[in-house]
Design a protein around this motif. Structure first.
Motif, short mmCIF file in Angstrom:
data_model
loop_
_atom_site.label_atom_id
_atom_site.label_comp_id
_atom_site.label_asym_id
_atom_site.label_seq_id
_atom_site.Cartn_x
_atom_site.Cartn_y
_atom_site.Cartn_z
N PHE A 117 41.14 22.08 58.19
CA PHE A 117 40.50 23.12 58.99
C PHE A 117 41.52 23.73 59.94
CE2 PHE A 117 39.69 18.92 60.75
CZ PHE A 117 40.13 19.02 62.07
N LYS A 118 41.26 24.98 60.30
CA LYS A 118 42.06 25.69 61.30
C LYS A 118 41.18 25.81 62.54
CE LYS A 118 44.57 30.04 62.09
NZ LYS A 118 44.93 31.35 61.49
N VAL A 119 41.73 25.40 63.70
CA VAL A 119 40.88 25.22 64.87
C VAL A 119 41.64 25.57 66.15
CG1 VAL A 119 41.55 22.79 65.08
CG2 VAL A 119 39.37 23.54 66.05
N ARG A 120 40.88 26.00 67.15
CA ARG A 120 41.41 26.11 68.51
C ARG A 120 40.33 25.62 69.47
NH1 ARG A 120 42.90 31.32 72.26
NH2 ARG A 120 40.72 31.02 72.83
N TRP A 121 40.67 24.62 70.27
CA TRP A 121 39.74 24.14 71.30
C TRP A 121 39.87 25.02 72.54
CZ3 TRP A 121 42.02 20.66 67.95
CH2 TRP A 121 41.21 19.68 67.39
N ASP A 122 38.76 25.51 73.06
CA ASP A 122 38.76 26.20 74.36
C ASP A 122 38.63 25.19 75.50
OD1 ASP A 122 38.90 28.58 73.02
OD2 ASP A 122 36.78 29.11 73.32
N GLU A 123 38.04 24.06 75.19
CA GLU A 123 37.82 22.99 76.17
C GLU A 123 37.56 21.71 75.39
OE1 GLU A 123 34.47 21.77 79.58
OE2 GLU A 123 34.58 23.83 78.80
N TYR A 148 38.40 12.81 71.32
CA TYR A 148 37.94 11.53 71.87
C TYR A 148 37.68 11.66 73.37
CZ TYR A 148 37.48 6.44 71.73
OH TYR A 148 37.00 5.15 71.77
N HIS A 149 36.46 11.34 73.79
CA HIS A 149 36.03 11.55 75.18
C HIS A 149 36.30 13.02 75.54
CE1 HIS A 149 34.88 7.43 76.20
NE2 HIS A 149 35.89 7.04 75.44
N ARG A 150 36.95 13.26 76.65
CA ARG A 150 37.28 14.64 77.06
C ARG A 150 38.79 14.88 76.97
NH1 ARG A 150 32.77 16.93 79.38
NH2 ARG A 150 31.16 15.47 80.08
N THR A 151 39.42 14.27 75.97
CA THR A 151 40.88 14.33 75.84
C THR A 151 41.26 15.09 74.57
OG1 THR A 151 41.16 12.36 74.44
CG2 THR A 151 40.90 12.02 76.83
N GLY A 152 42.57 15.30 74.43
CA GLY A 152 43.11 15.91 73.23
C GLY A 152 43.45 14.91 72.15
N ASN A 153 43.14 13.65 72.35
CA ASN A 153 43.25 12.68 71.26
C ASN A 153 42.17 13.00 70.22
OD1 ASN A 153 43.76 11.00 74.03
ND2 ASN A 153 45.22 10.41 72.45
N ILE A 154 42.53 12.95 68.97
CA ILE A 154 41.58 13.29 67.91
C ILE A 154 41.29 12.06 67.06
CG2 ILE A 154 42.04 15.77 67.84
CD1 ILE A 154 44.09 15.30 65.66
N ALA A 155 40.09 12.02 66.47
CA ALA A 155 39.67 10.78 65.83
C ALA A 155 38.72 11.04 64.66
CB ALA A 155 38.98 9.86 66.84
N GLU A 174 46.26 20.34 72.30
CA GLU A 174 46.06 21.02 73.58
C GLU A 174 45.02 22.13 73.43
OE1 GLU A 174 49.75 22.23 75.47
OE2 GLU A 174 50.84 20.75 74.25
N ILE A 175 44.39 22.47 74.54
CA ILE A 175 43.44 23.59 74.51
C ILE A 175 44.21 24.91 74.41
CG2 ILE A 175 41.66 22.35 75.78
CD1 ILE A 175 42.42 24.01 78.25
N GLY A 235 35.05 26.39 71.09
CA GLY A 235 36.30 26.98 70.62
C GLY A 235 36.13 27.72 69.32
N ARG A 236 37.23 27.82 68.58
CA ARG A 236 37.27 28.59 67.32
C ARG A 236 37.44 27.65 66.13
NH1 ARG A 236 41.87 33.21 68.72
NH2 ARG A 236 40.93 33.97 70.69
N ILE A 237 36.74 27.94 65.07
CA ILE A 237 36.99 27.32 63.78
C ILE A 237 37.10 28.44 62.75
CG2 ILE A 237 36.12 25.79 61.96
CD1 ILE A 237 34.85 24.08 64.12
N TYR A 238 38.25 28.53 62.11
CA TYR A 238 38.52 29.60 61.16
C TYR A 238 38.07 29.23 59.75
CZ TYR A 238 41.63 31.86 64.60
OH TYR A 238 42.14 32.49 65.71
N ASN A 239 38.26 27.97 59.41
CA ASN A 239 37.90 27.52 58.07
C ASN A 239 37.64 26.02 58.09
OD1 ASN A 239 40.58 26.28 57.82
ND2 ASN A 239 41.33 28.34 57.41
#
Length: 261
Positions: A117-123, A148-155, A174-175, A235-239
């Motif tokens: 997926f292509k993604v951008r987190w706004d928060e 994960y929680h409110r962090t940029g760690n992904i899971a 990062e956001i 945020g954004r999800i492109y695909n």
């Protein structure tokens, strides 16, 4: 309010144009897909100009959603265009989400899968999901991907019944940055080799003994989860694409293809 005009298309529905944004005030004609109060920035106009047939533009767009195995866009999911003229779904982090078609137990997801997926987190909202495959209840054979929680760690997390494991990255995203992410979960003997790639670079790698099952999953989401104490993705999800380990495509969602093709 300035710059407002109303256009009726084939005497079926009305659109209110405010500046460059088109607000669809109707639902899709087909019963399988609901399209209510969804903001579409120029997208429907562009689609309508391409169709040039007797089909109503909403009906045509609805058929495209069905082709990409999207059941519904809910609570105001937006379609917007970025600075590179690429379209994306925008989620407000409050209640926006997409519901996907059901998954049958005959689909051998247990042998492994690859998600891109292509993604951008706004928060980084609390445990917000990119996707979840489930039956609408937490801790019940769920498979999903989150920050994960409110962090940029992904899971990536996987449940077998109520037994589960979160596979949390040490590195962080990062956001306000756009990422192409690939998640591989490939069966290797009794374990799964799990890897995350971010913009083509290996981001996380582990071997996991956590198992999961081939079952019917009828509550499958983008940007939402079954957990009531977790938040919606913002945020954004492109695909979004889900393939089985053997290459079989289950979901292949692409906003650019939805609009431009």
């Amino acid at each position: 309010m300035k710059n407002i005009k109303t256009i009726t298309i084939i005497a079926i529905t009305a659109i209110v144009c405010i500046s460059s944004t088109v607000y669809a005030t109707t639902k899709y004609l087909a019963s399988e897909v609901t399209y209510k109060n969804t903001t579409v920035e120029n997208a429907l106009n562009e689609l309508y100009n391409k169709i040039k047939s007797s089909d109503d533009m909403y009906d045509a767009f609805n058929k495209r959603l069905q082709k990409q195995k999207i059941k519904s866009l809910n609570n105001g999911v937006e379609i917007k265009k970025d600075e590179n003229n690429d379209y994306y779904f925008h989620f407000d982090g409050i209640d926006d989400y997409i519901q996907l078609e059901n998954l049958s137990s005959s689909i051998d997801i247990k042998s492994g899968f690859i998600v891109t997926f292509k993604v951008r987190w706004d928060e980084f909202k609390n445990f917000s999901r990119i996707f979840e495959l489930s039956n609408g209840s937490p801790r019940d054979n769920n498979i999903g991907f989150e920050n994960y929680h409110r962090t940029g760690n992904i899971a990536l997390y996987m449940y077998l019944g109520t037994d589960y494991k979160d596979h949390v990255s040490n590195n962080v995203v990062e956001i306000n940055k756009t990422y192409n992410i690939e998640v591989k979960c490939i069966k290797n003997s009794d374990n799964y080799d799990i890897k995350y790639f971010v913009n083509g670079n290996e981001f996380y790698s582990t071997s996991s003994s956590q198992q999961y099952a081939n079952i019917d999953r009828n509550n499958n989401y983008i940007a939402k989860t079954s957990w009531t104490d977790s938040e919606y993705f913002k945020g954004r999800i492109y695909n979004f694409k889900l393939n089985l380990a053997d290459g079989t495509t289950i979901y292949d969602i692409d906003v650019n293809k939805l609009i431009k093709n």
